[in-house]
Scaffold this motif. Sequence first.
Motif, PDB file in Angstrom:
ATOM      1  N   GLN A 106       0.821  -1.205   0.000  1.00 54.00           N
ATOM      2  CA  GLN A 106       0.000   0.000   0.000  1.00 54.00           C
ATOM      3  C   GLN A 106       0.856   1.257   0.000  1.00 54.00           C
ATOM      4  N   VAL A 107       1.945   1.225   0.731  1.00 54.32           N
ATOM      5  CA  VAL A 107       2.857   2.368   0.754  1.00 54.32           C
ATOM      6  C   VAL A 107       3.533   2.538  -0.598  1.00 54.32           C
TER       7      VAL A 107
ATOM      8  N   HIS B 192       0.438   3.220  -3.561  1.00 52.96           N
ATOM      9  CA  HIS B 192      -0.611   4.231  -3.359  1.00 52.96           C
ATOM     10  C   HIS B 192      -0.443   5.329  -4.400  1.00 52.96           C
ATOM     11  N   TYR B 193      -1.533   6.071  -4.645  1.00 52.95           N
ATOM     12  CA  TYR B 193      -1.447   7.145  -5.643  1.00 52.95           C
ATOM     13  C   TYR B 193      -0.380   8.173  -5.276  1.00 52.95           C
ATOM     14  N   ASN B 194      -0.202   8.394  -3.977  1.00 55.49           N
ATOM     15  CA  ASN B 194       0.847   9.299  -3.505  1.00 55.49           C
ATOM     16  C   ASN B 194       2.004   8.520  -2.885  1.00 55.49           C
ATOM     17  N   GLY B 195       2.174   7.264  -3.328  1.00 55.61           N
ATOM     18  CA  GLY B 195       3.189   6.400  -2.744  1.00 55.61           C
ATOM     19  C   GLY B 195       4.546   6.525  -3.408  1.00 55.61           C
TER      20      GLY B 195
ATOM     21  N   ASP C 121      -2.604   5.494 -10.897  1.00 56.38           N
ATOM     22  CA  ASP C 121      -3.414   4.938  -9.809  1.00 56.38           C
ATOM     23  C   ASP C 121      -3.320   3.412  -9.894  1.00 56.38           C
TER      24      ASP C 121
ATOM     25  N   LYS D 141      -7.962  -4.033  -0.979  1.00 58.01           N
ATOM     26  CA  LYS D 141      -9.085  -3.276  -1.551  1.00 58.01           C
ATOM     27  C   LYS D 141     -10.460  -3.687  -1.044  1.00 58.01           C
TER      28      LYS D 141
END
Length: 311
Positions: A144-145, A148-151, A166, A253
């Motif tokens: 997830q880290v 992620h979209y901001n990962g 994404d 998810k």
Amino acid sequence: MHFPIRRKQDIKVTKRKGKSGSAQKRTRRGKLISAGYLFPSAAGVLLFFVMPFMIVIYYSVVDNPISKQFVFFDNFVSVFQNAAFQQAAKNTLTFSFVSVPLAVVLSLFLAMLLESKMPFKSQFRTFFLSPMMVPIASVVLIWQVLFHYNGMMNEVLVFFQGEKIDWLNSGYAQVVIVVLFLWKNLGYNMILFMAALSSIPKDILEVAVLESATPLQTFLHIKLRYMSSTILFVTIMSLINSFKVFREIYLLKGDYPYDTMYMLQHFMNNTFGRLDYQKMSAAAIMMAIVMVILIGALFLTENYFGKDVEG
């Protein structure tokens, strides 16, 4: 008084009969002891595997558990025509046909690499074995880290003048799951292949070297033949694990992920949540039939290519 004289042959026959009788008693006693040891396991298999599977078969041919009207193949037809099931089956088969060969080939390559004299061998081995020591929830948290979209992955893309993706809500979602599956399973498969490589008779390899066989010929005609049973086992285990990837996707998810991440386990889990036992049972049986066919084909292939080694 006359006492009958027993001949030596009669004495030998009597002794032989006594010995055979005692041997039969020991054999019968051994069988009873073996049956006693096997009974708890057999009872457990019957109670927790065979009987539940019979119940699943029963539920798959009735309209519902209350009225219990026999409908034969209607549940199977209904499930097969269901759009969600078709999407889940397509995604699961695509994922398995991509991830399983990669898991087998890459783990074999890593085992061959570790067998050679390479630097930082222990660190390299630790990198692939570390997922076996980490709980799956922690592995999913790392993913997830990363995705992620901001990962981290998008930060790397932006650094190289790329655009953010994404990852978990696009066409790349299944690629992310394949990478996660490989990282989670390569270490275990690699250990199995390393053990198989170390068990190959050294004299055969030495003869191949003396006969001027190339490394590729040695690998194809000797090592692969002796590792056929291990390749079969690793393939079956990877196939089973690929059908169980629902756990990782669910932690990433939830119940309804992106379309390409929706697997058969999602369909059955959501069907169970709606208490639609008959459809869930029909889907489970169809999945079991596919698994039996695939594993049977693998056994036939291994028997064909490995019979000369066993002989």
